[in-house]
Design an enzyme around this catalytic site. Structure first.
Site, PDB file in Angstrom:
ATOM      1  N   CYS A 113      41.308  36.007  54.780  1.00  0.00           N
ATOM      2  CA  CYS A 113      40.468  36.113  53.579  1.00  0.00           C
ATOM      3  C   CYS A 113      39.309  37.097  53.757  1.00  0.00           C
ATOM      4  O   CYS A 113      38.711  37.538  52.774  1.00  0.00           O
ATOM      5  CB  CYS A 113      39.948  34.740  53.172  1.00  0.00           C
ATOM      6  SG  CYS A 113      41.277  33.617  52.745  1.00  0.00           S
ATOM      7  N   HIS A 249      33.829  35.823  48.417  1.00  0.00           N
ATOM      8  CA  HIS A 249      35.237  35.458  48.503  1.00  0.00           C
ATOM      9  C   HIS A 249      35.449  34.228  47.622  1.00  0.00           C
ATOM     10  O   HIS A 249      34.618  33.323  47.589  1.00  0.00           O
ATOM     11  CB  HIS A 249      35.612  35.149  49.952  1.00  0.00           C
ATOM     12  CG  HIS A 249      36.964  34.543  50.088  1.00  0.00           C
ATOM     13  ND1 HIS A 249      38.075  35.104  49.485  1.00  0.00           N
ATOM     14  CD2 HIS A 249      37.390  33.422  50.729  1.00  0.00           C
ATOM     15  CE1 HIS A 249      39.122  34.346  49.760  1.00  0.00           C
ATOM     16  NE2 HIS A 249      38.738  33.323  50.509  1.00  0.00           N
ATOM     17  N   ASN A 279      42.486  31.358  45.012  1.00  0.00           N
ATOM     18  CA  ASN A 279      42.103  32.098  46.217  1.00  0.00           C
ATOM     19  C   ASN A 279      43.193  33.131  46.524  1.00  0.00           C
ATOM     20  O   ASN A 279      44.293  32.775  46.952  1.00  0.00           O
ATOM     21  CB  ASN A 279      41.948  31.107  47.379  1.00  0.00           C
ATOM     22  CG  ASN A 279      41.572  31.778  48.690  1.00  0.00           C
ATOM     23  OD1 ASN A 279      41.594  33.003  48.798  1.00  0.00           O
ATOM     24  ND2 ASN A 279      41.242  30.973  49.687  1.00  0.00           N
TER      25      ASN A 279
END
Ligand code: COA
Length: 322
Positions: A113, A249, A279
């Site tokens: 990520c 994020h 996500n």
């Protein structure tokens, strides 16, 4: 002094949308649980035959158009991805072929990520040292391919997508500072345990899918992102109030809110896409940037703080003048 500056942004999401209501039919979950615990209401999923490079190409072409650049102007391609199409060539090389650009450096970065933050930081160093002048930096993922669609604790969280920027050399910043970290000691909290280096059999029986101790990852993410906000402000002699936009994020709205609180920042100045994208791992930060640039919220000259946390663990931040 050479600096790097973002001159164009682009994003792409697959057409297929998977809502929380759709997930209620697949696993034992509810729309209410997903929205309350994560802030997610839907995510986009790549269809069969649509791979990471397809998403990356769409985002890249949009970023090039927004920068007023042609693929031939690009002298560096970096793709951040944890879900490459192939063992090799890299997704960056596959993309380079699509763009009919021959000869420039092209490689992938794998930091899950935090991948885009790593990739943009590396591109910044290439530009500052004069090695590159015009870089294409992309975060692209098809995380849906490494999810166990019977595991409600992970499959509701992720989505597919790609975001891209064009980063160019200039005399004015641009990127002010980048901060990268990792600690492999925590790999047991978030990982895909199989991999081709262990042989293809290692990917069987669920070992090819994301496993996560969500609650422990959550606590680590909140604490670590709080620390990196301090580190970034201190390195630039800045106050929380100097930041115009937080581009975090997009893993969980509660993690984002905790970082905004640390910055004493109203959520009006935080770009949130987790509700609509889920996500998207390495794609989430450049996708969020692109959304807020295109809808006119983020304007030239504003100060942006990007941050991310993910598998590895890896974490990082970038402070920049847009
Ligand atoms: N639907 C309904 N219930 C669910 C569920 C789902 N999709 N997923 C888990 N649950 C249940 C659990 O089984 C547990 O039940 P139990 O109490 O009977 O054992 C309960 O909900 C609470 O689980 P827990 O994991 O403690 O919830 P949480 O509040 O920590 O939220 C996450 C779970 C995953 C949303 C949260 O921990 C999180 O966002 N973690 C970080 C994720 C992240 O950032 N990951 C990637 C880093 S980039």
């Amino acid at each position: 002094m050479i600096y790097s500056r973002i001159t164009g942004t682009g994003g792409y999401l697959p057409d297929k949308v998977l809502t929380n209501q759709d997930l209620e039919k697949i696993v034992d979950t509810t729309d209410q649980w997903i929205r309350e615990r994560t802030g997610i209401s839907k995510r986009h999923i790549a269809v069969e035959g649509q791979n990471t490079v397809d998403l990356a190409e769409c985002a890249a072409r949009r970023a090039l158009a927004s920068a007023g650049r042609d693929a031939q102007d690009i002298d560096l391609i970096i793709v951040a991805t944890t879900t490459p199409d192939r063992v090799f060539p890299s997704t960056a090389c596959l993309l380079q072929k699509r763009l009919d650009r021959h000869g420039c450096a092209a490689f992938d970065i794998q930091a899950v990520c935090t991948g885009f933050v790593y990739a943009l930081s590396v591109a910044d160093k290439f530009i500052r040292t004069g090695t590159a002048k015009c870089a294409l930096v992309i975060g692209a993922e098809t995380l849906s391919r490494v999810l166990d669609w019977t595991d409600r604790s992970t499959c509701v969280l992720f989505g597919d997508g790609a975001g891209a920027v064009v980063l160019e050399a200039g005399e004015e910043p641009g990127i002010l500072s980048t901060h990268l970290h990792a600690d492999g000691a925590y790999e047991h909290l978030l990982s895909v345990s199989g991999g081709v280096g262990q042989g293809y059999d290692s990917l069987k029986e669920g070992n090819g899918y994301v496993t996560m101790k969500g609650n422990e990852v959550f606590k680590m993410a909140v604490n670590t992102l709080g620390r990196i906000v301090d580190e970034t402000l201190e390195a630039n002699n800045m106050e929380q109030s100097d930041i115009d936009w937080l581009i975090p994020h997009q893993a969980n709205i509660r993690i984002i809110q905790a970082t905004a609180k640390k910055l004493k920042m109203s959520m009006d100045h935080v770009v949130v896409t987790v509700d609509e994208h889920g996500n998207t791992s390495g794609a989430s930060v450049p996708l969020a940037l692109d959304v807020a640039v295109r809808d006119g919220r983020i304007k030239r000259g504003e100060t942006l703080l990007m941050e991310a946390f993910g598998g590895g663990f890896t974490w990082g931040s970038i402070l920049l003048k847009f």
